[in-house]
Design a protein around this motif. Structure first.
Motif, short mmCIF file in Angstrom:
data_model
loop_
_atom_site.label_atom_id
_atom_site.label_comp_id
_atom_site.label_asym_id
_atom_site.label_seq_id
_atom_site.Cartn_x
_atom_site.Cartn_y
_atom_site.Cartn_z
N LEU A 1 0.82 -1.20 0.00
CA LEU A 1 0.00 0.00 0.00
C LEU A 1 0.86 1.26 0.00
O LEU A 1 0.39 2.36 0.32
N GLY A 2 2.14 1.08 -0.34
CA GLY A 2 3.04 2.24 -0.45
C GLY A 2 3.52 2.76 0.89
O GLY A 2 3.96 3.91 0.98
N MET A 3 3.46 1.94 1.95
CA MET A 3 3.79 2.47 3.27
C MET A 3 4.89 1.68 3.99
O MET A 3 5.02 1.79 5.20
N ALA A 4 5.67 0.89 3.27
CA ALA A 4 6.71 0.08 3.92
C ALA A 4 7.71 0.97 4.67
O ALA A 4 8.08 0.69 5.81
N LEU A 5 8.11 2.05 4.02
CA LEU A 5 9.08 2.92 4.66
C LEU A 5 8.46 3.61 5.87
O LEU A 5 9.05 3.63 6.96
N ALA A 6 7.28 4.16 5.70
CA ALA A 6 6.61 4.87 6.80
C ALA A 6 6.39 3.93 7.99
O ALA A 6 6.64 4.30 9.14
N ASN A 7 5.97 2.72 7.71
CA ASN A 7 5.72 1.77 8.80
C ASN A 7 7.03 1.37 9.50
O ASN A 7 7.05 1.19 10.72
N SER A 8 8.10 1.24 8.72
CA SER A 8 9.40 0.91 9.32
C SER A 8 9.89 2.05 10.20
O SER A 8 10.42 1.84 11.30
N LEU A 9 9.69 3.26 9.71
CA LEU A 9 10.09 4.46 10.45
C LEU A 9 9.33 4.55 11.77
O LEU A 9 9.91 4.81 12.84
N ILE A 10 8.05 4.32 11.70
CA ILE A 10 7.20 4.40 12.90
C ILE A 10 7.54 3.26 13.86
O ILE A 10 7.54 3.45 15.08
N ALA A 11 7.86 2.09 13.31
CA ALA A 11 8.24 0.96 14.18
C ALA A 11 9.52 1.31 14.93
O ALA A 11 9.64 1.05 16.13
N ALA A 12 10.48 1.93 14.22
CA ALA A 12 11.73 2.35 14.87
C ALA A 12 11.42 3.38 15.95
O ALA A 12 11.98 3.33 17.05
N LYS A 13 10.50 4.28 15.64
CA LYS A 13 10.10 5.30 16.61
C LYS A 13 9.44 4.65 17.84
O LYS A 13 9.61 5.11 18.96
N ALA A 14 8.73 3.57 17.59
CA ALA A 14 8.05 2.87 18.69
C ALA A 14 9.01 2.01 19.51
O ALA A 14 8.63 1.48 20.55
N GLY A 15 10.23 1.85 19.02
CA GLY A 15 11.22 1.09 19.80
C GLY A 15 11.76 -0.15 19.12
O GLY A 15 12.58 -0.85 19.71
N ALA A 16 11.33 -0.44 17.91
CA ALA A 16 11.89 -1.59 17.19
C ALA A 16 13.39 -1.33 16.96
O ALA A 16 13.76 -0.28 16.43
N LEU A 17 14.20 -2.28 17.36
CA LEU A 17 15.65 -2.08 17.29
C LEU A 17 16.20 -2.38 15.90
O LEU A 17 17.17 -1.78 15.46
N TYR A 18 15.55 -3.32 15.22
CA TYR A 18 16.04 -3.76 13.90
C TYR A 18 15.03 -3.41 12.80
O TYR A 18 13.82 -3.56 12.99
N VAL A 19 15.57 -2.95 11.68
CA VAL A 19 14.71 -2.60 10.55
C VAL A 19 15.19 -3.35 9.31
O VAL A 19 16.36 -3.24 8.93
N ASP A 20 14.30 -4.12 8.69
CA ASP A 20 14.66 -4.87 7.48
C ASP A 20 14.52 -3.96 6.25
O ASP A 20 13.51 -3.26 6.11
N THR A 21 15.51 -4.04 5.38
CA THR A 21 15.47 -3.23 4.16
C THR A 21 15.95 -4.08 2.97
O THR A 21 16.53 -5.15 3.17
N THR A 22 15.72 -3.56 1.78
CA THR A 22 16.37 -4.13 0.59
C THR A 22 16.85 -2.98 -0.29
O THR A 22 16.32 -1.86 -0.20
N ILE A 23 17.82 -3.28 -1.11
CA ILE A 23 18.33 -2.28 -2.05
C ILE A 23 17.27 -2.04 -3.13
O ILE A 23 16.77 -2.98 -3.73
#
Lengths: 274, 318
Positions: A199-221
């Motif tokens: 839905l076009g929100m992978a980055l936003a959700n990852s950012l918010i998860a980090a803000k909420a305290g998630a220590l690790y963020v999965d990404t791809t090139i």
């Protein structure tokens, strides 16, 4: 002082699962070197259960590794975990379906089966002395109390971290925040986020998860991955770099993207010859 | 009530485009479930015959131009002053959260569009939305920009936090939130379905690419050509059992279809299904050998196999 967050790059696993993509050993090894040099914390190198070619690739990635942790991805199966042993990775990552849709509808199993099988797989890897992380597949559509109970069980077993996967990419930022907060407040184990971009929100959700305290963020090139892909490494660093202490730096991330484009996509037009 | 304004046609240069194509894009955009479509004066003069003024917002330079072009559902103006008609929306650019303290000076404006706030998501966006709504007593429209790649999520959160008016563009054209993504988010998260048939996205995509010369990425959320391609064994198996296992919505919802790709990550289910499609009956004991051969060939080619290549290999084992 900015809080630390860690990138787990899954270009070589979820990224390569993009339909139509097939990386060679040399491509994967060189890309892993690039990511290692850029300071990426963990590289999800592949799926040993795919066979000898994949195993040899992961072994070569391990042999060139300087600082990054190298992990392998496994389904919740003893056979998969056994295959991972052949690669001697730093981390064995096991994925467990956690939503009732996946447990009951996709696998035709139940929660008791899940608990038992997951414990067996984790025990098997821990028994060999491996660090183990567990990913909760389809966590965004799962019962959060069940996730919490499983996470606490895994914490007691010495699992290093758990991964909250928005497998079908349906989370919104506020919902992401609620889920991650609820997890962090009720479990004694670090949490990571694995977001999809349907839905076009992978980055936003990852950012918010980090803000909420998630220590690790999965990404791809390039945000490659199943369907609409995953959280884009470069875009994430651009958006999150000002708020978190995170590696790679903006410039190193830009460099990885540039080099990776040449490495992965310059030879895609090979002709057929069977 | 949710009111979506589409600003796509104000985000690219259509001067070299044939009038009928621009008219067609205007009409198609109106079929997506939006409330209004925004155009500027030159575009209005180009496609006047097609324009439905009751559903169109006109972008003007000065409030006095309302008298020259009467009858539109609304007007948008960057320089809107305090003494303006009720149907004029004053556009206020707020680039980032540090500029937010400036908005109170516009509180006398009856209708405003706040454009920008690219970085809001990393800050306290829920309370900021509440504050914005409190400051402006009349219509407040939000038009988030995408410098931090979060415009769509900001648009979604604005609406999910009871913001009624939102401005977006198709494919995020011009650096805004993407219309198709917002429509799909609201459909899934809020059951908001002003338009049941979203297959119109497909036609819009083709026309948009033709008019702008911009090639939309194959994995672009909601509209990318390849978002319903599936290759990896675990996903094909799950989707064949029930599509909702690995897809957030059916391909037909957006006028597309699923495509099983054979390649390095394929599993038994995908290969058997593809063989059935072509009427090839393999000996059951050779499926694993066939999978190994497919994997080797896919690695050699550096890509998945097309159907001809796949069948050519499969026939050798049938």
């Amino acid at each position: 002082m900015k809080e630390k967050r860690y990138i787990i790059d899954t270009t070589l696993r979820d990224g390569e699962q993009t339909p139509g993509y097939a990386f060679t050993k040399a491509q994967k090894v060189n890309l892993a070197k690039l990511m290692d040099d850029a300071g990426i914390y963990q590289i999800e190198a592949g799926i040993p259960a795919m066979g000898n070619y994949e195993k040899e690739t992961i072994l070569e990635i391990m042999s060139h590794r300087k600082n990054a942790l190298i992990s392998t991805w496994n389904r919740m199966s003893k056979e998969d975990v056994n295959n991972s042993f052949d690669c001697s990775p730093d981390i064995i990552h096991i994925t467990a379906p956690i939503s009732y849709i996946h447990i009951y509808s996709k696998l035709n199993k139940n929660k008791a089966w899940l608990r038992k099988t997951l414990q067996e797989c984790v025990f098997m890897a821990k028994d060999k002395g491996y660090e183990v992380t567990v990913g909760f597949e389809d966590a965004s559509r799962a019962d959060i109390t069940f996730i919490i109970s499983m996470a606490n069980l895994l914490s007691d077993m010495g699992v290093k971290s758990i991964r909250f996967a928005d497998t079908v990419g349906v989370l919104t930022p506020t919902r992401t925040y609620q889920c991650i907060r609820e997890l962090i407040e009720n479990v004694d184990i670090p949490v990571g986020i694995h977001a999809h971009n349907d839905l076009g929100m992978a980055l936003a959700n990852s950012l918010i998860a980090a803000k909420a305290g998630a220590l690790y963020v999965d990404t791809t090139i390039g945000g490659i991955g199943e369907r609409a892909g995953n959280c884009d490494l470069y875009q994430f660093i651009t958006a999150a770099g000002g708020s978190f202490n995170i590696m790679p730096s903006y410039f190193d991330a830009a460099n990885v993207i540039k080099e990776a484009q040449n490495l992965l996509f310059s030879g895609l037009n090979k002709t057929e010859a069977i | 009530m949710i009111k979506i304004t589409d600003i796509t046609l104000c985000t690219f240069n259509f001067k070299a485009a044939p009038e009928h194509k621009v008219s067609q894009l205007y009409s198609l955009l109106l079929q997506t479930g939006i409330s209004y479509i925004e155009i500027d004066i030159p575009l209005f003069e180009l496609i006047e015959e097609t324009v439905d003024k009751s559903k169109t917002v006109l972008r003007i330079h000065y409030p006095t131009q309302i008298n020259t072009f009467p009858g539109f559902a609304g007007y948008v103006c960057r320089l809107g002053s305090l003494e303006t008609p009720l149907n004029l929306i004053s556009e206020i650019q707020i680039n980032d959260v540090r500029e937010l303290n400036q908005i109170s000076k516009y509180s006398e404006n009856k209708n405003v569009r706040i454009i920008g706030l690219d970085d809001l998501l990393i800050h306290d966006y829920v309370n900021t939305f509440a504050k914005i709504k409190e400051i402006f007593s009349g219509r407040v429209e939000f038009c988030p920009q995408n410098r931090y790649y979060c415009a769509t999520s900001l648009a979604a959160e604005w609406v999910l936090n009871k913001g009624e008016n939102i401005a977006v563009s198709f494919c995020g054209s011009g650096g805004f939130a993407a219309l198709e993504e917002l429509i799909m988010i609201l459909r899934i998260a809020k059951r908001h379905k002003p338009n049941m048939d979203l297959s119109v996205f497909r036609k819009i995509k083709e026309l948009y690419q033709e008019l702008t010369g911009y090639q939309i990425a194959g994995n672009k959320a909601v509209i990318g050509d390849h978002i319903f391609d599936v290759e990896s064994g675990i996903h094909v198996d799950g989707i064949l059992k029930k599509s909702s296992n690995y897809e957030p919505f059916e391909p037909t919802v957006v006028g597309m279809s699923r495509n099983i790709v054979i390649g390095k990550h394929s599993g038994k289910s995908a290969v058997e299904m593809k063989l059935k499609e072509y009427g090839v009956i393999p000996k059951s004991e050779i499926i694993s050998i066939l999978l190994t051969r497919i994997r080797e060939e896919s690695i050699r080619l550096g890509r998945g196999l097309n159907d001809r290549e796949f069948i050519s290999i499969a026939r050798k084992f049938s």
